[in-house]
Enzyme design. Structure first.
Site, PDB file in Angstrom:
ATOM      1  N   ASN A  20      31.268  56.925 -93.396  1.00 53.13           N
ATOM      2  CA  ASN A  20      30.020  56.165 -93.306  1.00 53.13           C
ATOM      3  C   ASN A  20      28.947  56.961 -92.575  1.00 53.13           C
ATOM      4  O   ASN A  20      28.043  57.501 -93.184  1.00 53.13           O
ATOM      5  CB  ASN A  20      30.270  54.823 -92.613  1.00 53.13           C
ATOM      6  CG  ASN A  20      29.112  53.843 -92.806  1.00 53.13           C
ATOM      7  OD1 ASN A  20      27.966  54.239 -92.964  1.00 53.13           O
ATOM      8  ND2 ASN A  20      29.414  52.557 -92.787  1.00 53.13           N
ATOM      9  N   ASP A  21      29.064  57.043 -91.255  1.00 47.54           N
ATOM     10  CA  ASP A  21      28.009  57.687 -90.467  1.00 47.54           C
ATOM     11  C   ASP A  21      27.825  59.159 -90.819  1.00 47.54           C
ATOM     12  O   ASP A  21      26.714  59.683 -90.730  1.00 47.54           O
ATOM     13  CB  ASP A  21      28.320  57.566 -88.975  1.00 47.54           C
ATOM     14  CG  ASP A  21      28.333  56.115 -88.503  1.00 47.54           C
ATOM     15  OD1 ASP A  21      27.573  55.309 -89.072  1.00 47.54           O
ATOM     16  OD2 ASP A  21      29.117  55.795 -87.595  1.00 47.54           O
ATOM     17  N   VAL A  22      28.893  59.840 -91.211  1.00 46.37           N
ATOM     18  CA  VAL A  22      28.799  61.285 -91.479  1.00 46.37           C
ATOM     19  C   VAL A  22      28.137  61.572 -92.825  1.00 46.37           C
ATOM     20  O   VAL A  22      27.922  62.736 -93.166  1.00 46.37           O
ATOM     21  CB  VAL A  22      30.188  61.952 -91.420  1.00 46.37           C
ATOM     22  CG1 VAL A  22      30.781  61.819 -90.035  1.00 46.37           C
ATOM     23  CG2 VAL A  22      31.130  61.380 -92.471  1.00 46.37           C
ATOM     24  N   TYR A  47      30.567  53.271 -86.904  1.00 52.62           N
ATOM     25  CA  TYR A  47      30.601  53.137 -85.454  1.00 52.62           C
ATOM     26  C   TYR A  47      29.245  53.331 -84.816  1.00 52.62           C
ATOM     27  O   TYR A  47      29.047  52.942 -83.666  1.00 52.62           O
ATOM     28  CB  TYR A  47      31.635  54.093 -84.864  1.00 52.62           C
ATOM     29  CG  TYR A  47      33.006  53.512 -84.890  1.00 52.62           C
ATOM     30  CD1 TYR A  47      33.408  52.592 -83.927  1.00 52.62           C
ATOM     31  CD2 TYR A  47      33.902  53.836 -85.900  1.00 52.62           C
ATOM     32  CE1 TYR A  47      34.658  52.023 -83.963  1.00 52.62           C
ATOM     33  CE2 TYR A  47      35.164  53.276 -85.944  1.00 52.62           C
ATOM     34  CZ  TYR A  47      35.537  52.375 -84.970  1.00 52.62           C
ATOM     35  OH  TYR A  47      36.784  51.808 -85.020  1.00 52.62           O
ATOM     36  N   ALA A  48      28.298  53.905 -85.535  1.00 53.67           N
ATOM     37  CA  ALA A  48      26.946  54.001 -84.982  1.00 53.67           C
ATOM     38  C   ALA A  48      26.239  52.657 -85.043  1.00 53.67           C
ATOM     39  O   ALA A  48      25.211  52.462 -84.395  1.00 53.67           O
ATOM     40  CB  ALA A  48      26.144  55.054 -85.741  1.00 53.67           C
TER      41      ALA A  48
END
Length: 480
Positions: free
Chosen positions: A405-407, A445-446
């Site tokens: 997700n965030d990456v 997680y962000a």
């Protein structure tokens, strides 16, 4: 107390320790490349076995029966963990191991301090020994309690960061108290306090304060920063071991601890660079956590998200010539690495160029995705780092993102204030088609939405990673 080998020349022990140190260095060198990592692990383990074995035989600190029993129990527990713990649970196991190393160093240093005070007396105790013991106690206790908290977060016991009023000031204050207690310990040693109690009691007080600091140190840090925390705690465990080496005047502990500490700090720096964040930001400006943020998700996703199915994705793969697979923590949770590896093998057999794009902080510990893919027998040559794979996305027909997700969030480049602002990410949106496999549109997680999911060239394959990828494998097989 002399042991079985104590009759040999004193130089023998130093030579054996030197050989062990060389084996540690060679093993660490092999660990720098996936192809030789397994061999490096064996070499390092051989060096440790040699050092422990000779130490046990040279210094008969306890009876041979007790030492043998301890080694047997420890070896049995280690073997059981190695065989029973799932690869997906490896991050929390690594976190626990870091803690055990730090805790063991603190206890050993304390025991040696008690022994030396009782043997030579406070007036003869070296300031180097008491100083090294203070450093060991501080770092070891922080590592032990901090690692237990980190392992609990990684295991999902309490994933959300826990914030408290003036948390940074509290942490600095508790750290200052710990340093003051350590200074008291060293000062009493240099003054030659007559009673053992006043000299040794500050050490246990130091452990208590440092343990509190370890908890306060980790609980505010969110899951997005866990790879950095794991690497940092690994470095701490090495420093604690090295400091214990000075307490015991043991060269092999100094060598091994220094190697672990240095490599841990280097890895921490790499992790921070991969997130475009400083270590100070990670420790004092923590962010993220399941359920955190997510405001504005409806504005980003509403009416723009297109879902797909394994059948449709299989049809896209039939015409693709170049495919990049981006693994994430969702793949680990769903234990989908074997299905992903099977899909890559099928595509490779059909002449499709397949590589894996791996972000340095994907997953919950450094190298998490590499370990999972290696377990599924994915060739090391197919694993590409961010800097190598990013220029190739524009020439890629299809990118399959599974559980990341965030990456892969383009918000990092938007220039807007964001927890991941400026963080280097995988530019998957530059490919012709992007298929994202996730259970839902929940944030990573962000704690922020991902505009990638609503882009024109993006398709969402909703569902459990293993079930959906296995269904995709079956559909692709049927179309061959």
């Amino acid at each position: 107390m002399g042991g079985i080998l104590s009759g040999l020349p004193p130089e023998t022990l130093s030579v054996v320790y030197l050989v062990s140190g060389v084996l540690f260095i060679l093993g660490l060198r092999k660990l720098t490349h996936p192809r030789t990592a397994e061999r490096g692990n064996v070499i390092s383990a051989a060096g440790m076995a040699l050092a422990v074995g000779v130490t046990v035989l040279w210094f008969e600190i306890l009876s041979p029966f007790v030492l043998a029993a301890a080694l047997l129990v420890g070896g049995a527990v280690g073997t059981w963990l190695a065989l029973s713990v799932e690869t997906t649970d490896m991050p929390q196991l690594v976190g626990a191991f870091n803690g055990f190393g730090g805790g063991a160093s603190a206890l050993v240093a304390g025991a040696e301090l008690v022994d030396q005070v009782g043997t030579v007396g406070p007036s003869e105790l070296s300031a180097t020994v008491s100083g090294a013991a203070a450093v060991t106690g501080l770092i070891g206790a922080v590592t032990f309690c901090g690692s237990l908290v980190a392992a609990g977060k990684l295991h999902g016991i309490y994933e959300d960061p826990i914030h408290y009023p003036a948390q940074n000031g509290v942490k600095v204050g508790v750290a200052g108290v710990a340093v003051l207690v350590g200074i008291v310990l060293v000062t009493q040693s240099s003054l030659g306090v007559v009673s053992m109690g006043p000299l040794v009691e500050p050490y246990w007080a130091l452990l208590a304060v440092a343990s509190i600091l370890g908890v306060l140190f980790v609980i505010p840090i969110g899951g997005a920063d866990m790879p950095v925390v794991i690497a940092l705690l690994n470095a701490f465990s090495g420093l604690a071991a090295a400091a214990t080496g000075f307490v015991l005047n043991n060269s092999v502990l100094i060598i091994a601890g220094t190697l672990v500490g240095a490599s841990g700090f280097i890895l921490t720096t790499i992790m921070c660079d991969s997130m475009n964040r400083s270590l100070t930001d990670v420790l004092f400006r923590a962010y993220g956590g399941p359920g955190a943020g997510g405001d504005g998700a409806d504005d980003v996703y509403e009416g723009n998200v297109v879902s797909t199915s394994p059948e449709e994705v299989a049809m896209l793969l039939e015409t693709a010539r170049r495919v990049v697979i981006v693994p994430g923590y969702g793949m680990a949770v769903g234990q989908a690495q074997h299905a992903v590896a099977e899909l890559a093998q099928l595509l490779d057999e059909d002449g499709v160029e397949v590589v894996f794009g791996i972000h340095p902080v994907a997953g919950r510990m450094p190298g998490h995705m590499n370990v999972l893919l290696a377990e599924a027998n994915v060739p090391y040559e197919q694993m590409r780092e961010l800097s190598d794979i990013n220029p190739a996305f524009s020439r890629t027909d299809l990118v399959l993102v599974t559980g990341a997700n965030d990456v892969v969030n383009p918000t990092a480049y938007s220039g807007e204030p964001s927890p991941i602002a400026g963080m280097p990410v995988l530019n998957v949106w530059e490919a012709e088609t992007v298929v994202v496999n996730k259970r839902s549109l929940s944030p990573g997680y962000a704690g922020i939405p991902n505009p990638l999911f609503a882009m024109d060239n993006a398709l969402m394959l909703f569902g459990d990673a293993r079930e959906e990828i296995q269904a995709l494998v079956n559909e692709y097989k049927g179309s061959r």
